[in-house]
Design a protein around this motif. Structure first.
Motif, PDB file in Angstrom:
ATOM      1  N   LYS A 161      16.450  12.980   9.889  1.00  0.00           N
ATOM      2  CA  LYS A 161      15.764  11.721  10.225  1.00  0.00           C
ATOM      3  C   LYS A 161      14.170  11.598   9.915  1.00  0.00           C
ATOM      4  CE  LYS A 161      15.033   8.199  14.063  1.00  0.00           C
ATOM      5  NZ  LYS A 161      15.204   7.920  15.091  1.00  0.00           N
ATOM      6  N   THR A 162      13.826  11.066   9.111  1.00  0.00           N
ATOM      7  CA  THR A 162      12.434  10.984   8.354  1.00  0.00           C
ATOM      8  C   THR A 162      11.677  10.045   8.821  1.00  0.00           C
ATOM      9  OG1 THR A 162      13.068   9.486   6.376  1.00  0.00           O
ATOM     10  CG2 THR A 162      13.619  12.044   6.155  1.00  0.00           C
ATOM     11  N   PHE A 163      10.287  10.255   8.459  1.00  0.00           N
ATOM     12  CA  PHE A 163       9.157   9.354   8.840  1.00  0.00           C
ATOM     13  C   PHE A 163       8.200   8.980   7.859  1.00  0.00           C
ATOM     14  CE2 PHE A 163       5.541   8.241  11.233  1.00  0.00           C
ATOM     15  CZ  PHE A 163       6.046   7.299  12.181  1.00  0.00           C
ATOM     16  N   GLY A 164       7.994   7.634   7.786  1.00  0.00           N
ATOM     17  CA  GLY A 164       6.805   7.185   6.839  1.00  0.00           C
ATOM     18  C   GLY A 164       5.645   6.484   7.558  1.00  0.00           C
ATOM     19  N   LEU A 165       4.757   6.645   6.919  1.00  0.00           N
ATOM     20  CA  LEU A 165       3.596   6.041   7.623  1.00  0.00           C
ATOM     21  C   LEU A 165       2.623   5.619   6.599  1.00  0.00           C
ATOM     22  CD1 LEU A 165       1.793   6.415  10.862  1.00  0.00           C
ATOM     23  CD2 LEU A 165       0.314   6.430   8.835  1.00  0.00           C
ATOM     24  N   LEU A 166       1.900   4.241   6.637  1.00  0.00           N
ATOM     25  CA  LEU A 166       0.935   3.896   5.806  1.00  0.00           C
ATOM     26  C   LEU A 166      -0.271   3.376   6.404  1.00  0.00           C
ATOM     27  CD1 LEU A 166       2.898   2.026   2.876  1.00  0.00           C
ATOM     28  CD2 LEU A 166       1.602   4.070   2.494  1.00  0.00           C
ATOM     29  N   VAL A 167      -1.494   3.974   6.293  1.00  0.00           N
ATOM     30  CA  VAL A 167      -2.847   3.495   6.926  1.00  0.00           C
ATOM     31  C   VAL A 167      -3.176   2.143   6.119  1.00  0.00           C
ATOM     32  CG1 VAL A 167      -5.042   4.091   7.493  1.00  0.00           C
ATOM     33  CG2 VAL A 167      -3.245   5.994   7.724  1.00  0.00           C
ATOM     34  N   HIS A 168      -3.442   1.254   6.811  1.00  0.00           N
ATOM     35  CA  HIS A 168      -3.888  -0.113   6.268  1.00  0.00           C
ATOM     36  C   HIS A 168      -5.312  -0.298   6.861  1.00  0.00           C
ATOM     37  CE1 HIS A 168      -3.037  -4.681   5.535  1.00  0.00           C
ATOM     38  NE2 HIS A 168      -4.052  -4.047   4.625  1.00  0.00           N
ATOM     39  N   HIS A 169      -6.129  -0.239   5.869  1.00  0.00           N
ATOM     40  CA  HIS A 169      -7.617  -0.406   6.051  1.00  0.00           C
ATOM     41  C   HIS A 169      -8.053  -1.806   6.194  1.00  0.00           C
ATOM     42  CE1 HIS A 169      -8.684   3.604   4.760  1.00  0.00           C
ATOM     43  NE2 HIS A 169      -7.633   3.578   4.252  1.00  0.00           N
ATOM     44  N   THR A 170      -8.020  -2.289   7.565  1.00  0.00           N
ATOM     45  CA  THR A 170      -8.277  -3.729   8.048  1.00  0.00           C
ATOM     46  C   THR A 170      -9.522  -3.643   8.898  1.00  0.00           C
ATOM     47  OG1 THR A 170      -7.040  -3.029  10.113  1.00  0.00           O
ATOM     48  CG2 THR A 170      -5.866  -3.967   8.276  1.00  0.00           C
ATOM     49  N   ASP A 171     -10.599  -2.611   9.321  1.00  0.00           N
ATOM     50  CA  ASP A 171     -11.405  -2.697  10.087  1.00  0.00           C
ATOM     51  C   ASP A 171     -12.847  -2.619   9.126  1.00  0.00           C
ATOM     52  OD1 ASP A 171     -13.334  -2.325  11.924  1.00  0.00           O
ATOM     53  OD2 ASP A 171     -11.896  -1.060  13.192  1.00  0.00           O
ATOM     54  N   ALA A 172     -13.279  -3.850   8.754  1.00  0.00           N
ATOM     55  CA  ALA A 172     -14.570  -4.118   8.312  1.00  0.00           C
ATOM     56  C   ALA A 172     -15.868  -3.482   9.047  1.00  0.00           C
ATOM     57  CB  ALA A 172     -14.823  -5.426   7.658  1.00  0.00           C
ATOM     58  N   ALA A 173     -15.754  -3.646  10.297  1.00  0.00           N
ATOM     59  CA  ALA A 173     -16.963  -3.298  11.262  1.00  0.00           C
ATOM     60  C   ALA A 173     -17.068  -1.792  11.200  1.00  0.00           C
ATOM     61  CB  ALA A 173     -16.699  -3.874  12.518  1.00  0.00           C
ATOM     62  N   ARG A 174     -15.866  -1.004  11.598  1.00  0.00           N
ATOM     63  CA  ARG A 174     -16.071   0.351  11.699  1.00  0.00           C
ATOM     64  C   ARG A 174     -15.676   1.344  10.482  1.00  0.00           C
ATOM     65  NH1 ARG A 174     -12.334   1.529  16.835  1.00  0.00           N
ATOM     66  NH2 ARG A 174     -10.637   0.559  15.528  1.00  0.00           N
ATOM     67  N   GLU A 175     -15.153   0.538   9.703  1.00  0.00           N
ATOM     68  CA  GLU A 175     -14.742   1.343   8.447  1.00  0.00           C
ATOM     69  C   GLU A 175     -14.993   0.474   7.269  1.00  0.00           C
ATOM     70  OE1 GLU A 175     -12.338   4.059   5.533  1.00  0.00           O
ATOM     71  OE2 GLU A 175     -11.778   2.280   6.283  1.00  0.00           O
ATOM     72  N   TYR A 176     -13.776   0.054   6.654  1.00  0.00           N
ATOM     73  CA  TYR A 176     -13.762  -0.792   5.535  1.00  0.00           C
ATOM     74  C   TYR A 176     -12.628  -1.544   5.446  1.00  0.00           C
ATOM     75  CZ  TYR A 176     -17.573   1.934   3.492  1.00  0.00           C
ATOM     76  OH  TYR A 176     -18.817   2.648   3.393  1.00  0.00           O
ATOM     77  N   ALA A 177     -12.488  -2.865   5.058  1.00  0.00           N
ATOM     78  CA  ALA A 177     -11.263  -3.535   4.910  1.00  0.00           C
ATOM     79  C   ALA A 177     -10.993  -4.057   3.542  1.00  0.00           C
ATOM     80  CB  ALA A 177     -11.711  -4.813   5.654  1.00  0.00           C
ATOM     81  N   TYR A 178      -9.800  -3.406   3.069  1.00  0.00           N
ATOM     82  CA  TYR A 178      -9.312  -3.674   1.791  1.00  0.00           C
ATOM     83  C   TYR A 178      -7.919  -3.374   1.440  1.00  0.00           C
ATOM     84  CZ  TYR A 178      -9.610   1.346   1.592  1.00  0.00           C
ATOM     85  OH  TYR A 178      -9.728   2.728   1.520  1.00  0.00           O
ATOM     86  N   ASP A 179      -7.114  -4.002   0.709  1.00  0.00           N
ATOM     87  CA  ASP A 179      -5.847  -3.432   0.315  1.00  0.00           C
ATOM     88  C   ASP A 179      -5.724  -3.996  -1.426  1.00  0.00           C
ATOM     89  OD1 ASP A 179      -5.291  -6.434   0.476  1.00  0.00           O
ATOM     90  OD2 ASP A 179      -4.659  -5.973   2.715  1.00  0.00           O
ATOM     91  N   SER A 180      -6.055  -4.869  -1.655  1.00  0.00           N
ATOM     92  CA  SER A 180      -6.035  -5.428  -3.045  1.00  0.00           C
ATOM     93  C   SER A 180      -7.172  -6.624  -3.189  1.00  0.00           C
ATOM     94  CB  SER A 180      -4.669  -5.973  -3.456  1.00  0.00           C
ATOM     95  OG  SER A 180      -4.893  -6.562  -4.847  1.00  0.00           O
ATOM     96  N   PRO A 181      -7.925  -6.331  -4.102  1.00  0.00           N
ATOM     97  CA  PRO A 181      -8.290  -4.968  -4.715  1.00  0.00           C
ATOM     98  C   PRO A 181      -9.141  -4.057  -3.889  1.00  0.00           C
ATOM     99  CG  PRO A 181     -10.005  -6.734  -5.541  1.00  0.00           C
ATOM    100  CD  PRO A 181      -9.050  -7.290  -4.605  1.00  0.00           C
ATOM    101  N   PRO A 182      -8.999  -3.017  -3.955  1.00  0.00           N
ATOM    102  CA  PRO A 182      -9.882  -1.982  -3.240  1.00  0.00           C
ATOM    103  C   PRO A 182     -11.160  -1.795  -3.886  1.00  0.00           C
ATOM    104  CG  PRO A 182      -8.604  -0.681  -4.779  1.00  0.00           C
ATOM    105  CD  PRO A 182      -8.009  -2.256  -4.843  1.00  0.00           C
TER     106      PRO A 182
END
Length: 331
Positions: free
Chosen positions: A271-292
Motif C-alpha cells: 500500500k503506497t503513499f505519495g506526497l507533494l509539498v505545495h509552496h503556498t506561504d509567501a510570508a514564511r517562505e515563498y508562494a509559487y507553483d507556476s511559474p516558479p
C-alpha cells in the motif's frame, strides 16, 4: 540483551506511539492525519497493509521538498558565490557575459542563459578538483554564507515538519533516501547532519570522476564527463540503479518528481503513499507553483494528485512552523 539494544527494539516495535505527537510542527489537518494513518496501517502487526521491514524504502526529493529552492536553489547560489570568490584569479573571465552577469548580481541574465549557461557555471565551480577539495569548498561555503532573506545558515534551513517526518518514518522502521536533481557530492556534505540521511542513501545528479594514483595516494578528480541529470524520468532509473528495489512511498514538490511518485505508486507489493509539498506561504517562505521563481513548477502534479490519491501539503495551512527556530533564528 543490552539495555540500549532492548530500548532500540522497543522504539522500533512501538514507533512513536509513546510520544503524544511525533509531528508537532504540523497542524492537525487531514494532511497530517493521512501521513499518520498510512504509517500506522503499514507498520502494525496483523494489518492487511503491513509492509515488512526489508521493504520499507521511502524516497524524498531535496530542493523544495526538504529545504527551499527559491529564489535560487542553494547549489546554484553556491556556484554564484564560488564564481565571485574565484573571479580575481581568472582575469580571462572578464569578457564573459555570463560571468559579468554573476558578478553584477544580474540573476535575470543568469537565468536567461538557460540550461547551457547554468551547466557552464557548474563546470567552472564543480570540476577540476579532487572530491575531497570540493567537499571542503562546500563546507567552507556553509560556514561563511547565510540566506539573505532569513539570515540563516543554509545547512540549518531544512523544513522542520519534513525533518520530523523523516524521524517519524525511521522510528517506524523505514529507510529514508534522497533522490534529487541536486548534485550528489554537494548534498552528501550536509545530508547526515541536516536530515539524518547518510551519504550512501543520497542519490543526485553526477558526473564521472577520474582516478589517479600519486604521492598522496588514490585521488578522484571531478570532471563533467558522463553527466547524469537526476530529474524527471531519470529518477526511477536512479532509484533502480542505486537502491535496487521499488520504494513504497515518495515525497516531492514539483512536476519533476512525478515520475518518482508514479514509480512508487506502481509498486504491486505494498500500500503506497505519495506526497507533494505545495509552496503556498509567501510570508514564511515563498508562494509559487507556476511559474516558479527558480525551479519547482507544480502544475501537472496538482491535477494528478487528485486522480492518484496523493497527499498535497498546503504549506501555509498544514505547517505550524517552516524552519526550526532553535536552528534558524536569523542570528
Amino acid at each position: 540483551m543490552r539495555k540500549s539494544v532492548l530500548l532500540g527494539t522497543l522504539l522500533l516495535s512501538f514507533g512513536c506511539s509513546a510520544n503524544s505527537d511525533a509531528l508537532p510542527a504540523w497542524n492537525d489537518t487531514p494532511t497530517k492525519q493521512a501521513i499518520e494513518k498510512w504509517i500506522q496501517e503499514t507498520t502494525r502487526d496483523g494489518s492487511p497493509d503491513f509492509i515488512p521491514l526489508n521493504k520499507r524504502y521511502v524516497v524524498f526529493d531535496n530542493d523544495g521538498t526538504l529545504w527551499p529552492e527559491a529564489p535560487l536553489t542553494f547549489q546554484l547560489q553556491f556556484a554564484v558565490d564560488e564564481i565571485k570568490r574565484m573571479a580575481p584569479e581568472h582575469p580571462e573571465w572578464q569578457k564573459d557575459p555570463l560571468i559579468a552577469a554573476v558578478l553584477e548580481n544580474d540573476l535575470k541574465a543568469v537565468a536567461a542563459s538557460g540550461e547551457k549557461g547554468l551547466l557552464r557555471l557548474v563546470a567552472l565551480t564543480h570540476s577540476g578538483m579532487t572530491t575531497e577539495a570540493f567537499a571542503a569548498r562546500v563546507r567552507d561555503w556553509l560556514d561563511t554564507h547565510k540566506d539573505k532573506r532569513t539570515g540563516c545558515r543554509y545547512d540549518r534551513m531544512g523544513y522542520q515538519p519534513m525533518r520530523q517526518l523523516l524521524d517519524y518514518l525511521r522510528a517506524n522502521g523505514f529507510k529514508t533516501w534522497i533522490i534529487s536533481g541536486g548534485g550528489i557530492d554537494f548534498m552528501r556534505v550536509m545530508s547526515d547532519s541536516m536530515y539524518g540521511i547518510p551519504p550512501e542513501q543520497v542519490v543526485g545528479s553526477f558526473s564521472l570522476s577520474d582516478y589517479s594514483l600519486g604521492e598522496k595516494g588514490v585521488e578522484l578528480q571531478k570532471t563533467m564527463k558522463g553527466a547524469f541529470n537526476d530529474d524527471g524520468a531519470s529518477k526511477p532509473v536512479a532509484i533502480h540503479l542505486f537502491m535496487g528495489q521499488r520504494p513504497v512511498a515518495a515525497f516531492g514538490n514539483s512536476d519533476g518528481d512525478l515520475a518518482m511518485l508514479q514509480y512508487a505508486a506502481s509498486n504491486p507489493d505494498a500500500k503506497t503513499f505519495g506526497l507533494l509539498v505545495h509552496h503556498t506561504d509567501a510570508a514564511r517562505e515563498y508562494a509559487y507553483d507556476s511559474p516558479p521563481t527558480a525551479s519547482g513548477k507544480l502544475v501537472e502534479g496538482l491535477s494528478l494528485a487528485k486522480q492518484k490519491g496523493w497527499v498535497v501539503v498546503d504549506m501555509k495551512q498544514d505547517w505550524k512552523t517552516v524552519f526550526d527556530p532553535s536552528l534558524c533564528s536569523g542570528k
